[in-house]
Every structure is written in C-alpha cells, then in structure tokens.
Design a protein around this motif. Sequence first.
Motif, PDB file in Angstrom:
ATOM      1  N   MET A   1       0.839  -1.169   0.000  1.00  0.00           N
ATOM      2  CA  MET A   1       0.000   0.000   0.000  1.00  0.00           C
ATOM      3  C   MET A   1       0.884   1.232   0.000  1.00  0.00           C
ATOM      4  N   THR A  74     -14.299  -3.947   9.363  1.00  0.00           N
ATOM      5  CA  THR A  74     -13.189  -2.988   9.378  1.00  0.00           C
ATOM      6  C   THR A  74     -12.521  -3.057  10.743  1.00  0.00           C
ATOM      7  N   GLU A  76      -8.868  -2.037  12.260  1.00  0.00           N
ATOM      8  CA  GLU A  76      -7.522  -1.483  12.118  1.00  0.00           C
ATOM      9  C   GLU A  76      -6.504  -2.209  12.982  1.00  0.00           C
ATOM     10  N   ASN A 123      -4.777  -2.350   4.385  1.00  0.00           N
ATOM     11  CA  ASN A 123      -6.165  -1.899   4.385  1.00  0.00           C
ATOM     12  C   ASN A 123      -6.893  -2.530   5.579  1.00  0.00           C
ATOM     13  N   LYS A 125      -9.922  -3.011   6.025  1.00  0.00           N
ATOM     14  CA  LYS A 125     -11.143  -3.731   5.658  1.00  0.00           C
ATOM     15  C   LYS A 125     -10.789  -5.207   5.442  1.00  0.00           C
ATOM     16  N   ASN A 145      -8.171   1.281  -3.770  1.00  0.00           N
ATOM     17  CA  ASN A 145      -8.994   2.085  -2.873  1.00  0.00           C
ATOM     18  C   ASN A 145      -8.179   3.270  -2.366  1.00  0.00           C
ATOM     19  N   THR A 160      -4.354   1.923  -2.161  1.00  0.00           N
ATOM     20  CA  THR A 160      -3.969   0.512  -2.160  1.00  0.00           C
ATOM     21  C   THR A 160      -3.459   0.107  -3.538  1.00  0.00           C
TER      22      THR A 160
END
Length: 223
Positions: A1, A74, A76, A123, A125, A145, A160
């Motif tokens: 990323m 989601t 983190e 990410n 997600k 994304n 990403t």
Amino acid sequence: MAPGKKHSNPKAKISSEPAQPPPNWPIFKPLLPASDLSLETVVDSQIIELPLTTTPGKPKKDEALRVNDRFQVTDEAFANRLWIETGLRELICGNGESEDEGEEVMGEGERKELWGGEPVGLNPKIRIYRYSKGQFFGQHYDESNVMTLNTKPTSTPVKTTWTILLYLTSPATGCQGGETVFYPDDLPGKKNVLEKEIVIGLETGMLLLHKHGNECMLVSILV
C-alpha cells in the motif's frame, strides 16, 4: 500500500452495511524470524508468494459473477497485527532480508517501483470468504482504494496497490478446489504480462500477493 494524493473520490461508494464490532481474533502462533522467511516471485512485478514454510467479452470491474459466503469487518488493530506480527512489514519494507552470499537484495527505489510507492500498512477492511461445493468467484479485476490510515502522529492518505490473500484451508485439511487463477489479458491498451493461465494452489497459512488497480490481471477463484 502506497501513499496517494489528497483528493476526493466522487465515485466512492457509500456502504449501506451496518457497522460490525471486530471479532475476537485468535492469537498468532510463534513466528519464524523474518530473516528465515522469503518472498517468491511467480510473475515479475505482478504476483508474489509468501509461503507458509521457507523453501531453498470479459467482465468489467465490480461485475464478476460470485457465489460464496462472505464476512466483512473494518478492524484497524487486526490489520496492524497482520502487518507487524507476521514479519510482512520486514519483508515488504526490506528490514528482514537474508544476507546469504549471492542473494540479490532489492534497493529502496526498486521496492517503491514494485509496491507502487512507500509501503505503510494494510487496508483495515478485512474480508473472509468461504466457498462450498459448486461456489466460485468468476473472472474479475480488483480495484484500488483511496483512503486514510490512522497512523501516528498524523494520519496518512494512501492508495492501495496490492491484494493480499491468506489461505485458511488446503488439500491437507480436506479442501478440494479453491485455486486462484490468473489469465492472459486482451483488453485494448493494456499490457499483457501472461502468455498462459497461471494456477496458484492453496496451502494453509500461505500468503498470495497480486497487484490490483489499473495493473490488475484478470483473476478468478475456482472451486
């Protein structure tokens, strides 16, 4: 990323799915030192594997036919654990390379070119897919994304550039099928990096990384 430019995304989709609390993720088992792990290139600058054990008319985006079970959350904290605790950060950023004689070490510029910029994390997600007999994920392209990571001391705008697949089952656990297949691409104006199909077999705990966004190859999951 890799970090991206700060700009709004007028085409961004607004999710109607209700927010879900993160699950109670299992504790990771003790890891091998990052220096004992290695990335294996399947297709140069396109597909990379992190094996579990160290060894010396096509559809448009979002139009793939998919039949499977999916859980999405989601989280983190879990994404950060995957990035830091598995040795992935050292491998991607170059802090855990082996210094064996004769082994080529990728320079900083080469890494930025490969990953699409300076890697900063994953990410948040998280998606978990389950395929039963007869289910599949048809040929498709994975999109990039644009988002913001809650890094410290300030947030980081990112885009990403790679998809990471972590296989939870394999033939050794009784799973049949589930291979990831990459296809030669004949879209107008797009460079074709494959001469024939490449099939990636699954192994429990193996990571598969493949480039997505504008450089994504045509991919499917067979079951």
